[in-house]
Design a protein around this motif. Structure first.
Motif, PDB file in Angstrom:
ATOM      1  N   ASP A   1     -46.656 -36.194  17.577  1.00  0.00           N
ATOM      2  CA  ASP A   1     -46.478 -36.151  16.123  1.00  0.00           C
ATOM      3  C   ASP A   1     -47.013 -37.425  15.474  1.00  0.00           C
ATOM      4  OD1 ASP A   1     -45.345 -33.656  16.217  1.00  0.00           O
ATOM      5  OD2 ASP A   1     -43.271 -34.366  16.088  1.00  0.00           O
ATOM      6  N   GLU A   2     -46.702 -38.564  16.074  1.00  0.00           N
ATOM      7  CA  GLU A   2     -47.167 -39.825  15.509  1.00  0.00           C
ATOM      8  C   GLU A   2     -48.690 -39.919  15.566  1.00  0.00           C
ATOM      9  OE1 GLU A   2     -46.687 -44.663  16.093  1.00  0.00           O
ATOM     10  OE2 GLU A   2     -45.466 -43.292  17.287  1.00  0.00           O
TER      11      GLU A   2
ATOM     12  N   SER B   1     -50.441 -37.600  13.072  1.00  0.00           N
ATOM     13  CA  SER B   1     -50.416 -38.063  11.678  1.00  0.00           C
ATOM     14  C   SER B   1     -51.562 -39.025  11.390  1.00  0.00           C
ATOM     15  CB  SER B   1     -49.078 -38.729  11.372  1.00  0.00           C
ATOM     16  OG  SER B   1     -48.941 -39.966  12.072  1.00  0.00           O
ATOM     17  N   LYS B   2     -52.137 -39.603  12.436  1.00  0.00           N
ATOM     18  CA  LYS B   2     -53.234 -40.565  12.276  1.00  0.00           C
ATOM     19  C   LYS B   2     -54.592 -39.962  12.631  1.00  0.00           C
ATOM     20  CE  LYS B   2     -50.062 -44.298  13.602  1.00  0.00           C
ATOM     21  NZ  LYS B   2     -49.751 -45.335  14.632  1.00  0.00           N
TER      22      LYS B   2
ATOM     23  N   TRP C   1     -55.485 -31.447  15.510  1.00  0.00           N
ATOM     24  CA  TRP C   1     -55.271 -32.200  14.262  1.00  0.00           C
ATOM     25  C   TRP C   1     -56.493 -33.069  13.965  1.00  0.00           C
ATOM     26  CZ3 TRP C   1     -51.932 -31.885  18.367  1.00  0.00           C
ATOM     27  CH2 TRP C   1     -50.693 -31.263  18.146  1.00  0.00           C
TER      28      TRP C   1
END
Length: 354
Positions: free
Chosen positions: A297-298, A301-302, A330
């Motif tokens: 998740d971290e 996000s980047k 992502w």
């Protein structure tokens, strides 16, 4: 027997019978009879029998029957006791006779067999890389097709050598044609996309990695293969050959810390970082599963179009026991896409695309 919730079956009798039926459906009738013999063993006073009867956990989730089945097959492969060869070869088919033989083996080799229950089976299967590679072919439509691959639960690292395999996936071919490892599953449905993924690096982790250069370790890996599966045995030999040319890059490390450290490293521009695994998630402790999700998740996000992140998994649906290929990436594809289901040992792939 219905497959809904099979991983949560608590009855030893039901779990053993389900596992035996699964072996039969997988073309291993002799193995199925040996697995059914474990019920007779559970009624003996052997240390292994008592541990089977009082298993601390869920029988199928822990793959308990496959753990000890590996030990029994190992007796044959090492030549220490070859009597089960008659069962695997279809020469002994009466279940009562098989039960008696299996119990005799535990009476004779109790101390030798007991440790096989200590850890999950190391079913490091090159055939599963067919689904993983098909996932990369699909993924290459959506992100840069230069892949940095990170595998969880690599075992002997067989699938961390997949860039050296030749694949024929429904007529779509990729990989070096001269490779001794040729992966060509029965393909159902449309072929995967014709793209040109390039694996620029590939490495993995395992809490107890197997060294393919060690003949004893390679033999242990073969022990977990159902004896009737000659093609799978051949794939292990091909993997040993390739590992002899260049060993797979596998570190001894738990999955949670491996993912956290790997995702924290700088990522090259134009390279897609891919976390992948096959038939291993159920063996990762719950706290590590959550740590992995948090790290993803971290990192997600980047993620940027120049430095994307992807997650490719071939894992067991606990309700249906269907082995499903999911791909998430992502930015842009944050919801998992179900692309295919596959035979657990790679004999066939049913492609749905997405």
């Amino acid at each position: 027997m219905a497959t809904t919730g099979v991983m949560d079956i608590k009855s030893l009798d039901e779990a053993i019978e389900w596992q035996a039926q699964h072996a039969e459906e997988g073309g291993a009738p002799g193995t199925a009879k040996v697995i059914r013999g474990l019920l007779a063993v559970s009624r003996t006073e052997t240390a292994t029998g008592r541990r089977i009867a009082n298993w601390q956990g869920l029988t199928l989730k822990d793959a308990m029957p496959l753990r000890i089945n590996g030990g029994l097959h190992n007796l044959v492969l090492t030549g220490e006791d070859t009597r089960l060869g008659a069962v695997y070869g279809g020469l002994m088919t009466d279940q009562a006779a098989v039960d008696e033989l299996v119990c005799e083996l535990f009476e004779s080799y109790d101390a030798r067999l007991l440790p096989w229950l200590d850890g999950p089976p190391q079913t490091n299967e090159a055939g599963r890389s067919a689904s993983l590679m098909a996932g990369l072919l699909w993924l290459a439509q959506h992100v840069p097709a230069q892949f940095e691959m990170l595998e969880l639960g690599s075992s002997a690292g067989i699938n961390t050598m997949m860039e050296r395999y030749f694949f024929d996936l429904g007529g779509v071919t990729t990989g070096p044609e001269a490779s001794p490892m040729r992966i060509a599953p029965d393909w159902k449905g449309d072929p995967p996309p014709t793209t040109a993924p390039q694996i620029v690096s590939i490495r993995g982790c395992d809490v107890a990695p197997i060294d393919l250069s060690d003949p004893e370790a390679a033999l242990r890996l073969k022990s977990y293969v159902w004896p009737e599966a000659f093609e799978r045995m051949g794939r292990i030999d091909a993997a040993v050959e390739l590992a002899g040319q260049r060993p797979p890059d596998v570190v001894k490390q738990d999955a949670g810390s491996f993912v956290a450290e790997a995702l924290a490293q700088p990522q090259d521009k134009g390279v897609t970082r891919v976390l992948f695994h096959s038939i291993v998630w159920q063996y990762i402790p719950d706290d590590q599963q959550q740590a992995i999700r948090d790290a993803i998740d971290e990192a997600a996000s980047k993620a940027t179009p120049e430095r994307p992140l992807a997650w490719v998994s071939l894992e067991t649906n606990r309700k249906t026991f269907r082995h499903e290929l999911h791909v998430t990436y992502w930015p842009g594809g944050a919801e998992p896409t179900l692309l295919a289901c596959a035979h657990p040992h790679g004999a066939w792939v049913e492609w749905w695309g997405g």
